[in-house]
Design a protein around this motif. Structure first.
Motif, PDB file in Angstrom:
ATOM      1  N   THR A 134       0.810  -1.212   0.000  1.00 17.30           N
ATOM      2  CA  THR A 134       0.000   0.000   0.000  1.00 17.30           C
ATOM      3  C   THR A 134       0.851   1.273   0.000  1.00 17.30           C
ATOM      4  O   THR A 134       0.343   2.361  -0.236  1.00 17.30           O
ATOM      5  CB  THR A 134      -0.924   0.003   1.230  1.00 17.30           C
ATOM      6  OG1 THR A 134      -0.141  -0.327   2.379  1.00 17.30           O
ATOM      7  CG2 THR A 134      -2.030  -1.013   1.067  1.00 17.30           C
ATOM      8  N   GLU A 135       2.162   1.114   0.265  1.00 17.23           N
ATOM      9  CA  GLU A 135       3.085   2.265   0.224  1.00 17.23           C
ATOM     10  C   GLU A 135       3.811   2.360  -1.127  1.00 17.23           C
ATOM     11  O   GLU A 135       4.565   3.291  -1.364  1.00 17.23           O
ATOM     12  CB  GLU A 135       4.134   2.136   1.339  1.00 17.23           C
ATOM     13  CG  GLU A 135       3.535   2.134   2.737  1.00 17.23           C
ATOM     14  CD  GLU A 135       4.458   1.491   3.780  1.00 17.23           C
ATOM     15  OE1 GLU A 135       4.081   1.492   4.962  1.00 17.23           O
ATOM     16  OE2 GLU A 135       5.544   0.982   3.417  1.00 17.23           O
ATOM     17  N   LEU A 183       0.888   2.585  -6.775  1.00 17.77           N
ATOM     18  CA  LEU A 183      -0.500   2.880  -6.406  1.00 17.77           C
ATOM     19  C   LEU A 183      -0.842   4.357  -6.636  1.00 17.77           C
ATOM     20  O   LEU A 183      -2.010   4.738  -6.650  1.00 17.77           O
ATOM     21  CB  LEU A 183      -0.764   2.523  -4.950  1.00 17.77           C
ATOM     22  CG  LEU A 183      -1.307   1.110  -4.677  1.00 17.77           C
ATOM     23  CD1 LEU A 183      -1.331   0.825  -3.198  1.00 17.77           C
ATOM     24  CD2 LEU A 183      -2.696   0.915  -5.265  1.00 17.77           C
ATOM     25  N   CYS A 213      -8.250  -6.229  -6.093  1.00 21.38           N
ATOM     26  CA  CYS A 213      -7.393  -6.453  -4.925  1.00 21.38           C
ATOM     27  C   CYS A 213      -7.842  -7.678  -4.148  1.00 21.38           C
ATOM     28  O   CYS A 213      -9.039  -7.893  -3.928  1.00 21.38           O
ATOM     29  CB  CYS A 213      -7.461  -5.206  -4.044  1.00 21.38           C
ATOM     30  SG  CYS A 213      -6.431  -5.313  -2.578  1.00 21.38           S
ATOM     31  N   MET A 259      -4.785  -4.772   4.339  1.00 21.90           N
ATOM     32  CA  MET A 259      -4.257  -4.358   3.045  1.00 21.90           C
ATOM     33  C   MET A 259      -5.393  -3.925   2.112  1.00 21.90           C
ATOM     34  O   MET A 259      -5.323  -2.869   1.475  1.00 21.90           O
ATOM     35  CB  MET A 259      -3.486  -5.521   2.407  1.00 21.90           C
ATOM     36  CG  MET A 259      -2.788  -5.148   1.122  1.00 21.90           C
ATOM     37  SD  MET A 259      -2.398  -6.597   0.123  1.00 21.90           S
ATOM     38  CE  MET A 259      -3.726  -6.533  -1.042  1.00 21.90           C
ATOM     39  N   ALA A 268      -6.754  -0.594   3.107  1.00 20.37           N
ATOM     40  CA  ALA A 268      -5.853   0.509   2.753  1.00 20.37           C
ATOM     41  C   ALA A 268      -5.909   0.790   1.257  1.00 20.37           C
ATOM     42  O   ALA A 268      -5.946   1.955   0.839  1.00 20.37           O
ATOM     43  CB  ALA A 268      -4.425   0.172   3.193  1.00 20.37           C
ATOM     44  N   VAL A 269      -5.956  -0.259   0.445  1.00 21.37           N
ATOM     45  CA  VAL A 269      -6.043  -0.075  -1.010  1.00 21.37           C
ATOM     46  C   VAL A 269      -7.370   0.597  -1.368  1.00 21.37           C
ATOM     47  O   VAL A 269      -7.420   1.509  -2.206  1.00 21.37           O
ATOM     48  CB  VAL A 269      -5.881  -1.425  -1.747  1.00 21.37           C
ATOM     49  CG1 VAL A 269      -6.231  -1.292  -3.229  1.00 21.37           C
ATOM     50  CG2 VAL A 269      -4.458  -1.948  -1.589  1.00 21.37           C
ATOM     51  N   ILE A 287      -7.149   4.308  -0.715  1.00 25.80           N
ATOM     52  CA  ILE A 287      -6.387   5.018  -1.751  1.00 25.80           C
ATOM     53  C   ILE A 287      -7.237   5.157  -3.019  1.00 25.80           C
ATOM     54  O   ILE A 287      -7.298   6.223  -3.637  1.00 25.80           O
ATOM     55  CB  ILE A 287      -5.066   4.263  -2.050  1.00 25.80           C
ATOM     56  CG1 ILE A 287      -4.141   4.327  -0.824  1.00 25.80           C
ATOM     57  CG2 ILE A 287      -4.375   4.839  -3.286  1.00 25.80           C
ATOM     58  CD1 ILE A 287      -2.977   3.362  -0.872  1.00 25.80           C
TER      59      ILE A 287
END
Lengths: 253, 303
Positions: free
Chosen positions: A173-174, A178, A188, A194, A197-198, A201
């Motif tokens: 995710t960092e 992305l 995903c 995870m 978080a995706v 974003i």
């Protein structure tokens, strides 16, 4: 059409730390049509503790064989990972809705851990129809990155490992990919933090995004109502039947 | 050729095998796997007067030879059933039986009044035994007065066959069965799930959002067989046996204990073809034992 079918375990390939790739062929009849992101309910005949079937995402399927990538997560999946070759395994399949495959533009397929499993077939399907595909695969360490060669043969692959043994050091995710402005669609599958978080974003950036859930389930066909996910539009719905793939717009994340 | 048909109240089933409420959806979920017309009956998901969202996730945990559930009667209500579901399933060549639940006597009666207009609903199963809802449900089924209040009110609102589903979470299930019979039940079905609980010891939390839930599966079968035997000896009306039936042998065990018919529940999740395999087994069993009809099997345990 959903079926209950016997398959023969043609090969059981140990991979990474604590994973097995089960390569299965139908004992009788032909392989059912499988969409990327669908799953099978696998009977665990070699384990007293496993009373219910185990839902396992379909990693790959063609007209001859099917692959299931299994992570050792408990007594049932341990038993599946230890199945001797030539064993007959009973499956219910294909179950669930699967990922969208009518994707235009540039699709980023983000997988974490064993969650990469359904993305291989999805990537192949999207690439075959002309969608630009990029994979972003994450794992704790290099040895947990499974099927890397197969992914690389399908499309461009970016990697993130938490210990930095391969690719970007950190969480998927960092990863800068992305933030790429080319991406128009994200699919995903991976651990819940995870995926959340995706999804965050994707929301911030206004990108269409689908995630594949693994809610605990019993029947796998929408009968028991155990695996429900609370949705914006319909309240509790069965992740096994209306999912496991959900557009993030439906979720209350 | 053996005669597999059985009679429950006014209702004749082509064979004694039904599917248990809450484990078989509305039958449609299983149509890819089995020929639904081979079943004696389908008992559809517990239906309430108003829509219910059910309990929060997580609702299920696997346990030794069984599972705990805490679904909490999620359903879209009787109006939705009547308008959307019923037209899709009414012409199935099997008996459609609706499981009726409620939080008050008026709720049960309201559902029955709506179902009265649906000709192809062959019978109802009155659920006074759900362990997963705070009000009503099991509350009615744990006392004779509670059972009597629901059953007698439903009896006034429903002329067709009424089966009353009993909870095993009582000191003496025969007392509740007698109360249901006296209040007008045409049959009793047992058992619903057993109240249970499981804890994730590493996380130090219960597995279910509701902490406790209903235990089903093979692990409860010997207790359910015992209760069916006790109740069959205590009431005159037919007893429908369920609780952990995994195969034909298990179904015959319930019938030997006194069950006129059986229901397949949790086994539907493990093998979606269990119910039709049970029909085949019973037919073969009767032939092997020189019996010409199910009536020779019901309560035929020797001592």
């Amino acid at each position: 059409m959903k079926q209950v079918m016997d398959f023969k375990l043609k090969a059981n390939e140990k991979c990474g730390h604590g994973y097995s790739l089960l390569r299965l062929v139908p004992v009788h009849g032909t392989m059912p049509q499988v969409k990327p992101g669908q799953f099978a309910q696998v009977a665990v005949s070699n384990c007293r503790e496993a009373y219910l079937r185990r839902p396992i995402s379909i990693n790959y399927a063609d007209s001859h064989e099917m692959w299931l990538l299994v992570r050792r997560a408990g007594a049932g999946t341990n038993a599946l990972c230890d199945l001797p070759e030539s064993t007959v395994v009973n499956l219910m399949l294909p179950l669930g809705n699967g990922f969208s495959t009518d994707v235009e533009g540039c699709a980023l397929l983000v997988g974490g851990g064993v969650g990469i499993a359904p993305l291989l077939m999805l990537g192949k399907r999207l690439a075959a129809r002309g969608t630009e595909v990029r994979f972003l695969l994450g794992a704790r360490s290099m040895s947990d990155l499974l099927e890397l060669d197969l992914f690389r043969r399908t499309a461009e692959v970016a990697v993130a490992t938490e210990d930095g043994t391969l690719g970007y050091k950190g969480l998927v995710t960092e990863h800068p990919l992305l933030q790429s402005t080319d991406i128009t669609h994200i699919a995903c599958c991976g651990p819940m933090p995870m995926m959340k978080a995706v999804a965050r974003i994707a929301r911030e950036r206004g990108i269409n995004c689908e995630v594949s859930l693994e809610n605990t389930m019993a029947c796998g066909i929408g009968a028991c109502l155990c695996c429900v996910e609370d949705t914006v539009d319909s309240g509790n719905v069965c992740a096994c039947k209306e999912g496991p793939v959900f557009n993030i717009n439906r979720l209350k994340w | 050729m053996v005669d597999l048909s059985v009679k429950i109240g006014q209702l004749t089933l082509k064979n004694p095998v039904m599917t248990a409420s809450g484990t078989f959806g509305y039958g449609e979920e299983f149509a890819d796997f089995i020929d639904l017309s081979r079943l004696g009956g389908i008992i559809v998901k517990g239906t309430t007067l108003h829509p219910r969202q059910g309990n929060p996730y997580p609702r299920m945990v696997e346990t030794p030879s069984g599972m705990l559930n805490a679904v909490g009667l999620q359903n879209k209500g009787v109006e939705h059933f009547a308008n959307i579901i019923y037209p899709r399933i009414k012409d199935l060549d099997t008996r459609v039986i609706v499981n009726v639940s409620g939080a008050s006597v008026e709720d049960y009666v309201g559902v029955c009044e709506r179902l009265n207009g649906l000709d192809k609903v062959a019978a109802i199963e009155v659920n006074i035994s759900c362990p997963n809802v705070k009000q009503g449900g099991m509350g009615f089924g744990t006392t004779c007065a509670g059972a009597e209040s629901v059953v007698s009110a439903v009896r006034k609102a429903w002329d067709r066959t009424m089966i009353v589903k009993l909870t095993p979470n009582v000191t003496d299930i025969t007392e509740i069965a007698r109360a249901a019979e006296a209040a007008g039940a045409d049959a009793v079905s047992l058992t619903n799930t057993f109240l249970g609980m499981a804890i994730d010891v590493e996380r130090m939390r219960p597995y279910l959002s509701t902490v406790t839930g209903g235990l089903s599966g093979a692990c409860i079968r010997p207790i359910a067989v015992r209760m069916v035997w006790q109740v069959a000896n205590a009431v005159q009306v037919p007893v429908v046996g369920l609780g952990g039936i995994m195969n034909g042998r298990d179904a015959v065990e319930f019938m030997l204990a006194g069950a006129t018919a059986v229901q397949i529940g949790t086994a539907n999740f493990i093998d979606p073809q269990t119910s039709v395999k049970v029909v085949d087994y019973i037919e073969d069993y009767l032939t092997r034992h020189g019996m010409s009809s199910c009536s020779e099997l019901i309560g035929a345990m020797k001592r």
